[in-house]
Design a protein around this motif. Structure first.
Motif, PDB file in Angstrom:
ATOM      1  N   ASP A 287       0.841  -1.186   0.000  1.00 46.71           N
ATOM      2  CA  ASP A 287       0.000   0.000   0.000  1.00 46.71           C
ATOM      3  C   ASP A 287       0.882   1.243   0.000  1.00 46.71           C
ATOM      4  N   ALA A 288       0.253   2.405   0.068  1.00 47.98           N
ATOM      5  CA  ALA A 288       1.017   3.652  -0.034  1.00 47.98           C
ATOM      6  C   ALA A 288       2.018   3.821   1.097  1.00 47.98           C
ATOM      7  N   ALA A 289       1.790   3.117   2.210  1.00 43.65           N
ATOM      8  CA  ALA A 289       2.695   3.226   3.355  1.00 43.65           C
ATOM      9  C   ALA A 289       3.798   2.177   3.334  1.00 43.65           C
ATOM     10  N   GLY A 290       3.704   1.187   2.449  1.00 43.01           N
ATOM     11  CA  GLY A 290       4.720   0.148   2.389  1.00 43.01           C
ATOM     12  C   GLY A 290       4.303  -1.168   3.020  1.00 43.01           C
ATOM     13  N   ARG A 291       3.045  -1.293   3.431  1.00 47.90           N
ATOM     14  CA  ARG A 291       2.586  -2.571   4.000  1.00 47.90           C
ATOM     15  C   ARG A 291       2.390  -3.567   2.876  1.00 47.90           C
ATOM     16  N   SER A 292       2.929  -4.758   3.051  1.00 51.43           N
ATOM     17  CA  SER A 292       2.730  -5.810   2.060  1.00 51.43           C
ATOM     18  C   SER A 292       1.409  -6.520   2.336  1.00 51.43           C
ATOM     19  N   SER A 293       1.154  -7.578   1.601  1.00 51.32           N
ATOM     20  CA  SER A 293      -0.067  -8.366   1.825  1.00 51.32           C
ATOM     21  C   SER A 293       0.058  -9.259   3.052  1.00 51.32           C
ATOM     22  N   VAL A 294       1.263  -9.364   3.626  1.00 53.75           N
ATOM     23  CA  VAL A 294       1.496 -10.212   4.802  1.00 53.75           C
ATOM     24  C   VAL A 294       1.622  -9.320   6.034  1.00 53.75           C
ATOM     25  N   PRO A 295       0.781  -9.499   7.036  1.00 50.90           N
ATOM     26  CA  PRO A 295       0.898  -8.660   8.246  1.00 50.90           C
ATOM     27  C   PRO A 295       2.308  -8.751   8.848  1.00 50.90           C
TER      28      PRO A 295
END
Length: 458
Positions: A287-295
């Motif tokens: 996402d725009a913040a750098g979160r991947s699909s894996v928590p």
């Protein structure tokens, strides 16, 4: 306290570490290099004394700032240089310590993956001769040891790095015989409207071109590399200038078509991937913040998509803020928003660069059957076409199983992009449709007979 690990000590990893430290964490920073800075701001050995202006040119100020950032937090992080992350699973990284030759597991609660990029290689006949280097490799030789790859060098391929490295070599005293760019001047003119959004960066690029011209370096656009010549090592290159084949004598070649993201670790960590048309590659989603699909897994810098050094710094800081937010730590929301806006704006500039230096979509059609694509397994373009023709393979991992392409030491890091292009062309499908080579451990070569050391955490 959260056990946070950062993989990669380039601009993204350093800014991420600095941000976590500022909020009271003591992250582990793992990096396979001996000194922090990444490829773009690579530092020479400690006993080398060369001014930053000679090493980094117009980027000297940026390099100093990044180096000062890591030096300033050295006592407040668990910094582990010469540490190669070669495998991963949820909550654990396997790390090779180059000094001791041992491997140990490093536990994490949250990890920021900032693994950077490497050359995107589209082979030409003769590319495996001694004296042929990737553009990034040529730059590393100059920055790290003050060495040129040859006395008379031709740089060919495309992308902004082509002109930057040529400039750095000429500035350092090497003879740059020519720059051979597959992009045409009309491509660069068409890209100008988008690139005007980052005038300082555009000005640097124009300066490199002007400087090279002013110093007598031959610049050829719209060319097609034909072959690298030589028996024991490079002694020349042949290219087509649009009307005829031409030959240049040289003793080294630096080549590459822009960069490709190092995504293997994100793959092992289970991140979801999607095809990114602009970068002509499957990349881990974020996402725009750098979160991947894996928590708990965050992505920053060129390892999640090529955006450049400035964007890597912003993305590293933003990913660290996201990590903190997910841990319930109060952060400067305005700063987070500002970083996301900067990254969005530079994305537009990046699209301009892709227009200025377009991927040579006819490369697969032009590749001769005898061209070695996978140098680890000695697999040629003809071998790959034969597999497609005889088996109907139309997916990368199927192609790998049937031909061994990408099974060697590099695990497809060098040949994967070219093999995908050849497969798509031979199968008559878009390159997005052939998929990508699945990441497998070890993601980079490791020695046999590793000693297993006790697990560690921050």
């Amino acid at each position: 306290m959260t056990c946070a690990v950062i993989v990669g000590a380039g601009p993204a990893g350093i800014r991420a570490a600095q941000t976590l430290v500022a909020h009271g964490l003591r992250p582990v920073l793992l990096d396979e290099a001996a000194r922090a800075g990444g490829q773009i701001y690579r530092r020479p050995p400690a006993h080398f004394e060369r001014p930053a202006e000679k090493l980094y040119g117009t980027e000297a100020g940026r390099a100093r700032a990044v180096h000062a950032a890591i030096d300033g937090i050295a006592e407040r992080i668990d910094y582990r240089p010469d540490s190669l992350v070669w495998s991963a699973q949820p909550g654990r990284l396997d790390v090779l310590d180059a000094a001791s030759g041992s491997t140990r597991a490093v536990a994490y609660d949250r990890v920021i993956v900032a693994t950077g990029a490497t050359d995107r290689i589209l082979p030409v006949p003769g590319w495996t001769l001694p004296g042929v280097y990737g553009l990034g490799g040529a730059q590393v030789a100059l920055k790290f040891q003050g060495c040129a790859i040859g006395g008379r060098v031709v740089f060919m391929g495309s992308g902004p790095l082509l002109y930057l490295v040529a400039y750095q070599y000429a500035k350092a005293g090497a003879e740059v015989v020519a720059v051979l760019d597959t992009a045409a001047l009309s491509d660069q003119v068409a890209a100008l409207p988008r690139m005007l959004g980052q005038p300082a960066t555009l000005a640097k690029g124009l300066f490199y071109v002007a400087w090279l011209r002013a110093h007598g370096v031959a610049l050829h656009g719209g060319v097609r590399p034909v072959r690298v010549m030589g028996d024991e090592r490079v002694d020349g290159v042949v290219f087509h200038d649009g009307t005829a084949e031409r030959t240049l004598a040289c003793d080294a070649v630096g080549f590459g078509h822009a960069l490709r993201s190092e995504t293997q670790l994100a793959d092992l960590l289970g991140c979801r991937f999607a095809f990114a048309p602009m970068q002509r590659a499957h990349l881990p989603e974020r996402d725009a913040a750098g979160r991947s699909s894996v928590p708990g897994v965050y992505l920053a810098g060129d390892g999640a998509g090529i955006m450049g050094a400035d964007a890597a710094e912003w993305a590293g800081e933003r990913a660290a803020l996201a990590l903190l937010q997910d841990d319930g730590v109060a952060v400067d929301a305005a700063r987070a928003t500002s970083l996301e806006k900067r990254l969005s704006r530079i994305g537009s500039f990046r699209r301009g660069l892709e227009r200025a230096f377009p991927f040579p979509e006819d490369w697969a059609a032009q590749a001769p059957d005898e061209l070695v694509v996978c140098r680890c397994e000695n697999i040629t373009a003809g071998d790959l076409r034969a597999v497609v023709r005889c088996t109907g393979a139309d997916e990368m991992n199927r192609l790998k199983a049937l031909s061994r392409v990408g099974m060697g030491r590099c695990q497809g890091r060098m040949c994967g992009a070219a093999a995908a292009e050849l497969l798509a062309h031979a199968a008559g499908v878009p390159v997005a449709q052939v998929g990508r080579l699945r990441g497998q451990a070890p993601i980079k070569p490791i020695p046999m007979g590793l000693v297993v050391a006790p697990e560690t955490a921050s």
